[in-house]
Design a protein around this motif. Sequence first.
Motif, PDB file in Angstrom:
ATOM      1  N   ASN A 178     -10.122  -3.760   8.635  1.00 23.47           N
ATOM      2  CA  ASN A 178     -11.335  -3.323   7.737  1.00 23.47           C
ATOM      3  C   ASN A 178     -10.921  -2.106   7.300  1.00 23.47           C
ATOM      4  OD1 ASN A 178     -14.593  -3.463   8.036  1.00 23.47           O
ATOM      5  ND2 ASN A 178     -14.368  -1.487   9.390  1.00 23.47           N
ATOM      6  N   LEU A 179     -10.504  -2.344   5.879  1.00 18.67           N
ATOM      7  CA  LEU A 179     -10.244  -1.325   4.927  1.00 18.67           C
ATOM      8  C   LEU A 179     -10.738  -1.665   3.742  1.00 18.67           C
ATOM      9  CD1 LEU A 179      -6.165  -2.131   4.737  1.00 18.67           C
ATOM     10  CD2 LEU A 179      -7.647  -0.217   5.720  1.00 18.67           C
ATOM     11  N   ASP A 180     -11.249  -0.342   2.742  1.00 19.86           N
ATOM     12  CA  ASP A 180     -12.015  -0.538   1.774  1.00 19.86           C
ATOM     13  C   ASP A 180     -11.942  -1.090   0.401  1.00 19.86           C
ATOM     14  OD1 ASP A 180     -14.385   1.340   0.659  1.00 19.86           O
ATOM     15  OD2 ASP A 180     -12.675   1.645  -1.013  1.00 19.86           O
ATOM     16  N   GLU A 181     -11.809  -1.656  -0.045  1.00 25.19           N
ATOM     17  CA  GLU A 181     -12.170  -2.230  -1.001  1.00 25.19           C
ATOM     18  C   GLU A 181     -10.596  -1.442  -1.868  1.00 25.19           C
ATOM     19  OE1 GLU A 181     -14.589  -4.281  -3.766  1.00 25.19           O
ATOM     20  OE2 GLU A 181     -14.836  -5.966  -2.041  1.00 25.19           O
ATOM     21  N   SER A 182     -10.411  -0.773  -2.297  1.00 25.68           N
ATOM     22  CA  SER A 182      -9.735   0.664  -3.196  1.00 25.68           C
ATOM     23  C   SER A 182      -8.370   0.163  -2.761  1.00 25.68           C
ATOM     24  CB  SER A 182     -10.412   1.690  -3.196  1.00 25.68           C
ATOM     25  OG  SER A 182     -10.122   2.373  -1.599  1.00 25.68           O
ATOM     26  N   LEU A 183      -8.409  -0.364  -1.556  1.00 22.63           N
ATOM     27  CA  LEU A 183      -7.090  -0.817  -0.651  1.00 22.63           C
ATOM     28  C   LEU A 183      -7.485  -2.063  -0.800  1.00 22.63           C
ATOM     29  CD1 LEU A 183      -8.318   2.193   0.273  1.00 22.63           C
ATOM     30  CD2 LEU A 183      -6.539   1.488   2.184  1.00 22.63           C
ATOM     31  N   VAL A 184      -7.547  -3.109   0.085  1.00 21.69           N
ATOM     32  CA  VAL A 184      -7.123  -4.807  -0.075  1.00 21.69           C
ATOM     33  C   VAL A 184      -8.920  -5.294  -0.508  1.00 21.69           C
ATOM     34  CG1 VAL A 184      -7.624  -4.649   1.978  1.00 21.69           C
ATOM     35  CG2 VAL A 184      -6.568  -6.710   1.139  1.00 21.69           C
ATOM     36  N   ARG A 185      -8.716  -6.258  -1.494  1.00 19.15           N
ATOM     37  CA  ARG A 185      -9.889  -7.508  -1.481  1.00 19.15           C
ATOM     38  C   ARG A 185      -9.162  -8.503  -0.931  1.00 19.15           C
ATOM     39  NH1 ARG A 185      -9.812  -3.219  -5.220  1.00 19.15           N
ATOM     40  NH2 ARG A 185     -12.098  -2.934  -6.289  1.00 19.15           N
ATOM     41  N   LEU A 186     -10.562  -9.752  -0.205  1.00 19.60           N
ATOM     42  CA  LEU A 186     -10.048 -10.217   0.694  1.00 19.60           C
ATOM     43  C   LEU A 186     -11.479 -11.503  -0.277  1.00 19.60           C
ATOM     44  CD1 LEU A 186     -10.833  -9.544   4.368  1.00 19.60           C
ATOM     45  CD2 LEU A 186      -8.462  -9.614   2.524  1.00 19.60           C
ATOM     46  N   ALA A 187     -10.511 -13.195  -0.508  1.00 24.34           N
ATOM     47  CA  ALA A 187     -10.845 -14.243  -0.923  1.00 24.34           C
ATOM     48  C   ALA A 187     -11.588 -15.157  -0.137  1.00 24.34           C
ATOM     49  CB  ALA A 187     -10.142 -13.921  -2.889  1.00 24.34           C
ATOM     50  N   ALA A 188     -11.755 -15.837  -1.301  1.00 22.59           N
ATOM     51  CA  ALA A 188     -11.284 -17.273  -0.277  1.00 22.59           C
ATOM     52  C   ALA A 188     -11.854 -18.537  -0.586  1.00 22.59           C
ATOM     53  CB  ALA A 188     -12.885 -17.867   0.983  1.00 22.59           C
TER      54      ALA A 188
ATOM     55  N   GLU B  71     -13.087 -16.372  -6.623  1.00 21.48           N
ATOM     56  CA  GLU B  71     -12.771 -14.939  -5.793  1.00 21.48           C
ATOM     57  C   GLU B  71     -12.054 -14.579  -5.684  1.00 21.48           C
ATOM     58  OE1 GLU B  71     -14.048 -16.111  -1.602  1.00 21.48           O
ATOM     59  OE2 GLU B  71     -16.062 -16.300  -2.033  1.00 21.48           O
ATOM     60  N   PHE B  72     -10.539 -15.049  -5.779  1.00 20.14           N
ATOM     61  CA  PHE B  72      -9.425 -14.462  -5.978  1.00 20.14           C
ATOM     62  C   PHE B  72      -9.231 -13.845  -7.777  1.00 20.14           C
ATOM     63  CE2 PHE B  72      -4.663 -13.757  -4.849  1.00 20.14           C
ATOM     64  CZ  PHE B  72      -4.682 -13.575  -3.464  1.00 20.14           C
ATOM     65  N   SER B  73      -9.648 -14.745  -8.518  1.00 17.38           N
ATOM     66  CA  SER B  73      -9.349 -13.805  -9.602  1.00 17.38           C
ATOM     67  C   SER B  73     -10.828 -12.840  -9.831  1.00 17.38           C
ATOM     68  CB  SER B  73      -9.850 -15.256 -10.398  1.00 17.38           C
ATOM     69  OG  SER B  73      -9.516 -16.497 -10.591  1.00 17.38           O
ATOM     70  N   ALA B  74     -11.716 -13.153  -9.565  1.00 22.25           N
ATOM     71  CA  ALA B  74     -12.474 -11.391  -9.660  1.00 22.25           C
ATOM     72  C   ALA B  74     -11.986 -10.990  -9.522  1.00 22.25           C
ATOM     73  CB  ALA B  74     -13.960 -12.306  -9.049  1.00 22.25           C
ATOM     74  N   ALA B  75     -11.402 -10.498  -7.882  1.00 27.72           N
ATOM     75  CA  ALA B  75     -10.799  -9.577  -6.829  1.00 27.72           C
ATOM     76  C   ALA B  75      -9.437  -9.002  -7.785  1.00 27.72           C
ATOM     77  CB  ALA B  75     -11.195 -10.286  -5.585  1.00 27.72           C
ATOM     78  N   ILE B  76      -8.792  -9.851  -8.782  1.00 24.22           N
ATOM     79  CA  ILE B  76      -7.940  -9.301  -9.219  1.00 24.22           C
ATOM     80  C   ILE B  76      -7.951  -8.926 -10.523  1.00 24.22           C
ATOM     81  CG2 ILE B  76      -5.846 -10.127 -10.920  1.00 24.22           C
ATOM     82  CD1 ILE B  76      -5.172 -12.072  -8.949  1.00 24.22           C
TER      83      ILE B  76
ATOM     84  N   LEU C  72       0.559  -1.002   0.387  1.00 19.08           N
ATOM     85  CA  LEU C  72       0.113   0.455  -0.241  1.00 19.08           C
ATOM     86  C   LEU C  72       1.350   1.823  -0.048  1.00 19.08           C
ATOM     87  CD1 LEU C  72      -2.800  -1.020   2.524  1.00 19.08           C
ATOM     88  CD2 LEU C  72      -2.612  -0.993   0.076  1.00 19.08           C
ATOM     89  N   ALA C  73       2.300   1.456   0.892  1.00 18.86           N
ATOM     90  CA  ALA C  73       2.960   2.128   0.130  1.00 18.86           C
ATOM     91  C   ALA C  73       3.209   2.709  -0.872  1.00 18.86           C
ATOM     92  CB  ALA C  73       3.947   1.713   1.520  1.00 18.86           C
ATOM     93  N   ALA C  74       3.729   1.501  -1.639  1.00 21.61           N
ATOM     94  CA  ALA C  74       3.771   1.814  -2.739  1.00 21.61           C
ATOM     95  C   ALA C  74       2.492   2.348  -3.694  1.00 21.61           C
ATOM     96  CB  ALA C  74       4.437   0.305  -3.576  1.00 21.61           C
ATOM     97  N   GLY C  75       1.068   2.520  -3.094  1.00 20.12           N
ATOM     98  CA  GLY C  75       0.045   2.394  -4.067  1.00 20.12           C
ATOM     99  C   GLY C  75      -0.627   1.796  -4.389  1.00 20.12           C
ATOM    100  N   LYS C  76      -0.575   0.382  -4.763  1.00 21.41           N
ATOM    101  CA  LYS C  76      -0.931  -1.119  -5.076  1.00 21.41           C
ATOM    102  C   LYS C  76      -1.966  -1.668  -4.768  1.00 21.41           C
ATOM    103  CE  LYS C  76       2.718  -0.678  -8.201  1.00 21.41           C
ATOM    104  NZ  LYS C  76       2.599   0.332  -9.587  1.00 21.41           N
ATOM    105  N   PRO C  77      -2.808  -2.032  -5.743  1.00 18.88           N
ATOM    106  CA  PRO C  77      -4.351  -2.363  -4.721  1.00 18.88           C
ATOM    107  C   PRO C  77      -3.773  -3.879  -4.783  1.00 18.88           C
ATOM    108  CG  PRO C  77      -4.136  -2.615  -6.874  1.00 18.88           C
ATOM    109  CD  PRO C  77      -3.076  -1.205  -7.001  1.00 18.88           C
ATOM    110  N   VAL C  78      -4.091  -4.725  -3.246  1.00 22.61           N
ATOM    111  CA  VAL C  78      -3.790  -5.728  -2.707  1.00 22.61           C
ATOM    112  C   VAL C  78      -4.721  -6.389  -2.868  1.00 22.61           C
ATOM    113  CG1 VAL C  78      -3.087  -6.875  -0.813  1.00 22.61           C
ATOM    114  CG2 VAL C  78      -2.282  -4.353  -1.322  1.00 22.61           C
ATOM    115  N   VAL C  79      -4.218  -7.682  -3.166  1.00 24.71           N
ATOM    116  CA  VAL C  79      -5.612  -9.137  -3.250  1.00 24.71           C
ATOM    117  C   VAL C  79      -5.211  -9.982  -2.021  1.00 24.71           C
ATOM    118  CG1 VAL C  79      -7.163 -10.701  -4.316  1.00 24.71           C
ATOM    119  CG2 VAL C  79      -6.884  -8.186  -5.378  1.00 24.71           C
ATOM    120  N   SER C  80      -6.027 -10.367  -1.182  1.00 28.20           N
ATOM    121  CA  SER C  80      -5.833 -11.638  -0.042  1.00 28.20           C
ATOM    122  C   SER C  80      -6.237 -11.859   0.580  1.00 28.20           C
ATOM    123  CB  SER C  80      -5.080 -10.670   1.057  1.00 28.20           C
ATOM    124  OG  SER C  80      -5.105 -11.707   2.088  1.00 28.20           O
ATOM    125  N   THR C  81      -5.849 -13.577   0.318  1.00 26.57           N
ATOM    126  CA  THR C  81      -6.629 -14.576   1.473  1.00 26.57           C
ATOM    127  C   THR C  81      -7.097 -13.818   2.416  1.00 26.57           C
ATOM    128  OG1 THR C  81      -5.139 -15.295   2.281  1.00 26.57           O
ATOM    129  CG2 THR C  81      -5.875 -16.631  -0.081  1.00 26.57           C
TER     130      THR C  81
END
Length: 809
Positions: A494-504, A508-513, A476-485
């Motif tokens: 409790n971050l906004d999706e514009s910062l990090v998207r969570l997938a199980a 879900e992971f592909s859609a988040a990317i 996030l310091a580099a300004g990049k969007p993040v996708v994580s399990t």
Amino acid sequence: MNDVRGHLDGVVGRLAFGWALDDSDPSRKLKITIVDKQTGATLGEGLANQPREDLGILGQQDSDYAFRIELNSFPSSLAEIEAVAGGVTLVKASTSTAAPSSGNLSSRSLDVLASLNQANLALQRTLALEIKVKRIAAALGLPLDIDNELPDDQKHQPRETPRQKAEEPGKLIVFSIIDWGYRYQRPQQISASLAEDGYQIYYVNANFIATHSSGSDSKALLPSLKRVRKNILEVTLKKPPHFSGSGNEQDLNNIYNHPSDAMALWISAQLRSLIEIYKLESAIAIIMHPSWHKICRTGLQELPIIYDCMDHIAGFPETSLEVIEEEKLLASQCDALVTTSEFLHNQFTHNNHYLIRNGCEYAYFSAAAMPDSLFERYQSATSPIICYYGAISGWFDLKLVADVANQLNHHTFLLAGSTEGCDLDAVEIPDNVHFLGEIPYNKLTALLLLADVCIIPFKLIDLIKATNPVKIYEYLAAGKPVVSTRLPEIEALNLDESLVRLAATADEFSAAIINATQEDSSHEVVAARRHFAAENTWNNRKELYDQALNSIFPEVSIIIPCHNNIHSTQLCIESLQAHTHYPNYKLIIVDDASKDGTHHYLNRLQEQNSHISVITLEENSGFAHACNRGMGQARSDYLVILNNDTQVTPHWLFKLLRALRADQSIGLCGPVTNAIGNEQKIKIAYGTMKEMQWRSQEFTTARHRKTLEVDALAFFCVMLKRAVVRDIGLLDEDFGLGYYEDDDYCVRARKAGYRLVICDDVFIHHELSKSFGKDDLKRSELIAKNRTLFCAKWGFDVVHSYRDEEGFG
């Protein structure tokens, strides 16, 4: 040869030590011969050519005039031997007049005496460990020759004064979980941040290096030292020479396996040398792997310990049961506990617990990055690039990444990091997944420059549930969007999706990317990512770490009531200066109408020392009143009442405090001693105060952290919490000049629910009843009067007895 002078300072086992100097030719290193005083037989020979800091303080040229000589027999005492240099018999330390006398009242005198005592005891501790190491080496058939001569770049380090200001940064020994030159992670980041604040960091690597296999390395017990940046010294320890290079003793190569007793002794002896060289008597140990605790409790028992628990250590398959049990002991005995995640925080119960999550080096990761030739083949890619860097091991969900890469076959996946511990053959890897290997820390931003999305594809196992991933802050310091399990530590943000998207799942992971690559990465969105990272830097964590460090040494007020006996008072204060090794204490001396010059001595002492204050009473009102005046002036949460006819031993104050803070129910604690009429008395004999220090250390070291709950403590030396005074008040002044006021206070404390304990690992020398001199009649009358008063108040008399235990009574 009349210009030869020196000391035979002492003997420990078969090692004699001291110093000698030829004033007419200081460059000449004298030959020392140790002889039997009665027979004249030579017991050992050597050169006076080794450095010792206290010699420099006393003006002994370059200070390289010390000797340590191994004897061919065991003398029972210093009196049996003599040291001869150039035909001159050296003065024995106990009869020396070269050092400043206790009558010299200057603070310089106190500093020199303190420095001498520190050097002698530190040297004795190191020699004792060396003797044990040699004994083990001999049993293994290793003729190990250890002289501990220091390399040139390690000589003449500035000595730590007996007491430093509490607000000044101190010295930290970081017992790391990784080497300094390994991946730049939390251990290095925390160390670097604290070093920037002025802390002196001694960073101890997790891996050991070889000692010369010949078994005769003269510097075998000196670790390898390297200055890696300002205020940080990298320390690399050595393996025992018998095993160096053998390749079949993996448990001796690093700290990850639980060390044997012999290995712990070998390592602690090296660290003891480090403490002696750099004067680390008041250092704090930060332990990052449980096995270091075995080392510390073997030979570094006096060090305060912070356990920085950054991993669920039991989650690593290679972790032994011994290491797991050591962690339980460490977590219960450390003086402060730092955990990095809620999972770890909930795993332990500790009364001084800090949750300090990981952070990022924001200035580095947020700065404009430049392309690097290392990634040249990917710089012209037209498809989205998905990046990950870090370890690719058993917790990395390789199947998830492969499934996602198959679904997003027009995306390029760059995975940077070691694949040790990951079975790459267990999963069919798609062609659009590229393993880049380890990437240097200084090239990570060049990799992130290529990334459209950064991922954290970890399995939800306990090891990962306990992890606070550094990558979330760096990405996030580099300004990049993040996708994580769905990692608990990321969900908790409790971050906004514009910062990090969570997938199980892979879907879900592909859609988040896809969503992350298609979203509008406007200036505002990038700024929000960076804003979050900027609030979670290592500098932010450093502020929390300062709280943990400051908690180790809370202010303690020492109250010394005195009535005459100026010589005893001087000796007591000199011993405090020499052996307290505690950076945050106030000394309040209550002069109870002394008539022997004590008043003038104390006033000069107060003028020269900002941490010392003096209360002068016009009438001799007795022990209880003097103590109460001192406690009334004190503002500390921890108080010590100390008789002026006592002399303390190294680290006494911290060890009492450690026992007092171990349990909220403990209200008072006291040491063991040579002269008292209760369970605190031990069997010990010594002829000098120097001998007292060594013999008491032998007793207390074997009883590290052992306590005994009792009904009463003698107030020749007692530590109590301010809360006790708030609850039950001050000492009862009806007991007048003395006797029974301590028994009365102990009864009151126990009735209020407080426990009283004896600390078997703290010894204080006590003259006993010095205040009344030889006036036995006056003493007997006071005891009888106050016994009557006590019995009338409580309906019973106290009956003290010695402890029915070996070594006591």
